[in-house]
Design a protein around this motif. Structure first.
Motif, PDB file in Angstrom:
ATOM      1  N   LEU A   1     -35.570 -68.051  49.327  1.00 35.25           N
ATOM      2  CA  LEU A   1     -36.380 -67.886  48.135  1.00 35.25           C
ATOM      3  C   LEU A   1     -35.824 -67.569  46.715  1.00 35.25           C
ATOM      4  O   LEU A   1     -35.753 -68.152  45.956  1.00 35.25           O
ATOM      5  CB  LEU A   1     -37.571 -66.865  48.495  1.00 35.25           C
ATOM      6  N   LEU A   2     -34.820 -66.655  47.068  1.00 41.74           N
ATOM      7  CA  LEU A   2     -33.863 -66.135  45.911  1.00 41.74           C
ATOM      8  C   LEU A   2     -33.032 -67.023  45.448  1.00 41.74           C
ATOM      9  O   LEU A   2     -32.436 -67.735  46.198  1.00 41.74           O
ATOM     10  CB  LEU A   2     -33.639 -64.774  46.040  1.00 41.74           C
ATOM     11  N   ASP A   3     -32.571 -66.903  44.362  1.00 44.21           N
ATOM     12  CA  ASP A   3     -31.265 -67.879  43.625  1.00 44.21           C
ATOM     13  C   ASP A   3     -29.941 -67.600  44.248  1.00 44.21           C
ATOM     14  O   ASP A   3     -29.868 -66.357  44.968  1.00 44.21           O
ATOM     15  CB  ASP A   3     -31.232 -67.613  42.099  1.00 44.21           C
ATOM     16  N   SER A   4     -29.440 -68.616  44.502  1.00 43.30           N
ATOM     17  CA  SER A   4     -27.874 -68.259  45.048  1.00 43.30           C
ATOM     18  C   SER A   4     -27.077 -67.551  44.551  1.00 43.30           C
ATOM     19  O   SER A   4     -26.214 -66.697  45.189  1.00 43.30           O
ATOM     20  CB  SER A   4     -27.249 -69.815  45.371  1.00 43.30           C
TER      21      SER A   4
ATOM     22  N   GLU B   1     -24.222 -71.052  49.141  1.00 46.38           N
ATOM     23  CA  GLU B   1     -23.916 -69.731  48.990  1.00 46.38           C
ATOM     24  C   GLU B   1     -22.312 -69.224  48.831  1.00 46.38           C
ATOM     25  O   GLU B   1     -22.283 -68.471  47.711  1.00 46.38           O
ATOM     26  CB  GLU B   1     -24.439 -68.911  50.073  1.00 46.38           C
ATOM     27  N   LEU B   2     -21.556 -69.991  49.365  1.00 44.80           N
ATOM     28  CA  LEU B   2     -20.107 -69.761  49.265  1.00 44.80           C
ATOM     29  C   LEU B   2     -19.547 -69.982  48.098  1.00 44.80           C
ATOM     30  O   LEU B   2     -18.566 -69.568  47.511  1.00 44.80           O
ATOM     31  CB  LEU B   2     -19.477 -70.761  50.403  1.00 44.80           C
ATOM     32  N   GLU B   3     -20.150 -71.166  47.403  1.00 48.26           N
ATOM     33  CA  GLU B   3     -19.762 -71.648  45.948  1.00 48.26           C
ATOM     34  C   GLU B   3     -19.908 -70.431  44.988  1.00 48.26           C
ATOM     35  O   GLU B   3     -19.330 -70.572  43.947  1.00 48.26           O
ATOM     36  CB  GLU B   3     -20.299 -72.896  45.766  1.00 48.26           C
ATOM     37  N   GLU B   4     -20.930 -69.807  45.164  1.00 53.27           N
ATOM     38  CA  GLU B   4     -21.191 -68.456  44.151  1.00 53.27           C
ATOM     39  C   GLU B   4     -20.328 -67.279  44.551  1.00 53.27           C
ATOM     40  O   GLU B   4     -20.166 -66.467  43.716  1.00 53.27           O
ATOM     41  CB  GLU B   4     -22.457 -68.363  44.395  1.00 53.27           C
ATOM     42  N   LEU B   5     -19.712 -67.309  45.348  1.00 51.01           N
ATOM     43  CA  LEU B   5     -18.908 -66.171  45.907  1.00 51.01           C
ATOM     44  C   LEU B   5     -17.329 -66.108  45.640  1.00 51.01           C
ATOM     45  O   LEU B   5     -16.946 -67.379  45.402  1.00 51.01           O
ATOM     46  CB  LEU B   5     -18.902 -65.701  47.509  1.00 51.01           C
TER      47      LEU B   5
END
Length: 450
Positions: free
Chosen positions: A56-59, A89-93
């Motif tokens: 539900l929440l933003d990445s 998810e990994l792209e934001e980390l």
């Protein structure tokens, strides 16, 4: 700022909103909640509820949440996500956190997840980090950093820094490299701002910079960063090329994990466990040291059995057996705890011999004071000076031996590359109980002339 507190009422409200699929209300409720606090909430949800919230929440928020979750909770959530969703998810980390998560994935989907990452440079960096041992500086570092070439002028340097900084969450240092990416030094922001735009970086950079090798142990990295008060430290490979950096938040995690491990070893727990682990896992972690204690107690009973005749003639000796064993264990644990702490903080200097002499002199001083008090007490209580003297002399000898064992064992283990924390707790207590009781009865037998 008021610290976040997860209440039963809040948790029940979130569960109800998830059940009712009230997405707007959930997003509004959690919008201003820090990602670490959201992770605390998710740790209390079941797998389906946790997955629902993550989707539900933003990445940009859920990626950070994933890094804060308990490992088993994160594993359950990732198992419910598609390869594409995991890749998002990994792209934001940062690369270090992303690599840690990829390392936890089932081997059969790792390649698929990596292929779904749109930023190919980011994917390449993650794959590069996976080749390092997790218990090394290479396994701890992140690829995100700002580096400039020594042959650039200041104007070119500023342009390149702007481009690089877009991918770096926090710029701690500006590193200077040569044409082969070998680390040469660091650049002061003040010097950069006060120097002519045509000046070459080679004329203004600071050649002295602390760094660590990719194969360095995390514990050693933590010692270096602590000693020099560093917020970040560059990592170089075997030929001196700059390959990444380690930041203070990663080192705090290392220190916490090491402290937890040492605390558990000192308490007689042989592997990393938590309170909510299964009964079987907890049993496997605790049982080895309990078995050691059992055999130690049995050995002490056998020793006492060899002095039955002395017990019959001097019953009072039996009354002081628990005291002697307790003092031996306490002194041993105190000595070993100080040594282990000193080794962890790199405060132990000089030879083992010098350290042993110091600890034994300390044990002698403590032993004489305690023995004098015990002599006076026993003499007044039982009215038998010779027996009181035998018990007191035994106490001095036991304390000295316990101090020697408590000092020597962790120093010896450290020299052999074994975690010295294993020396504290049950190991020292059990060994000192056995030696203490044996010494007690042998000295008492000698003094009393039995």
């Amino acid at each position: 700022m008021t610290p976040f507190k997860l209440t039963d009422e809040l948790l029940a409200e979130i569960k109800q909103l998830i059940e009712n699929q009230s997405d707007a209300s959930l997003q509004s409720l959690l919008e201003e909640v820090h990602f670490a606090d959201v992770a605390e909430i998710i740790n209390e949800l079941n797998k389906e509820e946790a997955t629902y919230l993550i989707k539900l929440l933003d990445s940009d928020k859920t990626s950070d949440i994933l890094t804060e979750l308990d490992e088993d909770v994160r594993e359950g959530i990732l198992g419910n996500l598609s390869s594409k969703e995991i890749a998002e998810e990994l792209e934001e980390l940062d690369t270090d956190d992303a690599a840690d998560i990829v390392a936890e994935l089932p081997q059969e989907i790792v390649q698929e997840v990596i292929s779904e990452i749109e930023d190919r440079e980011h994917a390449k960096d993650i794959v590069d980090l996976l080749r390092y041992d997790e218990n090394s500086a290479g396994g701890l570092m992140a690829k995100e950093l700002v580096k400039v070439r020594e042959d650039w002028d200041v104007l070119t340097c500023v342009k390149e820094m702007r481009a690089q900084a877009e991918n770096v969450t926090r710029v701690h240092s500006i590193y200077v490299v040569d044409n082969e990416d070998k680390l040469k030094g660091r650049l002061s922001l003040k010097d950069l701002l006060t120097t002519s735009t045509k000046t070459h970086i080679s004329e203004v950079y600071i050649p002295k910079v602390d760094s660590v090798n990719v194969n360095e142990k995390p514990e050693e990295v933590a010692k270096i960063m602590s000693k020099y008060d560093l917020e970040a430290i560059p990592v170089i490979d075997e030929i001196g090329r700059l390959v990444g950096r380690i930041t203070i938040d990663d080192i705090v995690d290392v220190i916490k994990e090491e402290a937890d491990k040492d605390y558990q070893l000192a308490a007689g727990i042989s592997q990393d466990v938590e309170a909510d682990d299964s009964i079987w896992d907890l049993t496997r972690a605790r049982l080895p040291w309990l078995i050691l204690g059992l055999f130690g107690g049995a050995a002490a009973a056998v020793i006492m059995g060899g002095f039955e005749e002395m017990f019959r003639r001097y019953t009072v000796l039996f009354l002081f057996t628990p005291l002697i064993a307790a003092m031996a264990g306490n002194v041993g644990v105190q000595s070993s705890a100080i040594i282990v702490q000193g080794l962890a903080n790199d405060d132990i200097k000089g030879s083992i011999g010098d350290r042993l002499i110091k600890e034994m002199l300390l044990a002698l001083l403590n032993g004489v004071i305690l023995a004098a008090l015990l002599l006076l007490f026993t003499w007044i209580w039982k009215g038998d000076f010779l027996t009181a003297l035998a018990i007191s002399i035994s106490l001095i000898a036991v304390i000295i031996v316990a101090g020697f064992i408590g000092t020597f064992v962790p120093l010896f283990l450290d020299k052999r590359g074994i975690d010295p924390a294993i020396a504290t707790g049950p190991f020292i207590t059990t060994s000192n109980d056995i030696f203490g009781i044996l010494i007690y009865f042998l000295i008492a037998k000698l003094v009393l002339g039995i």
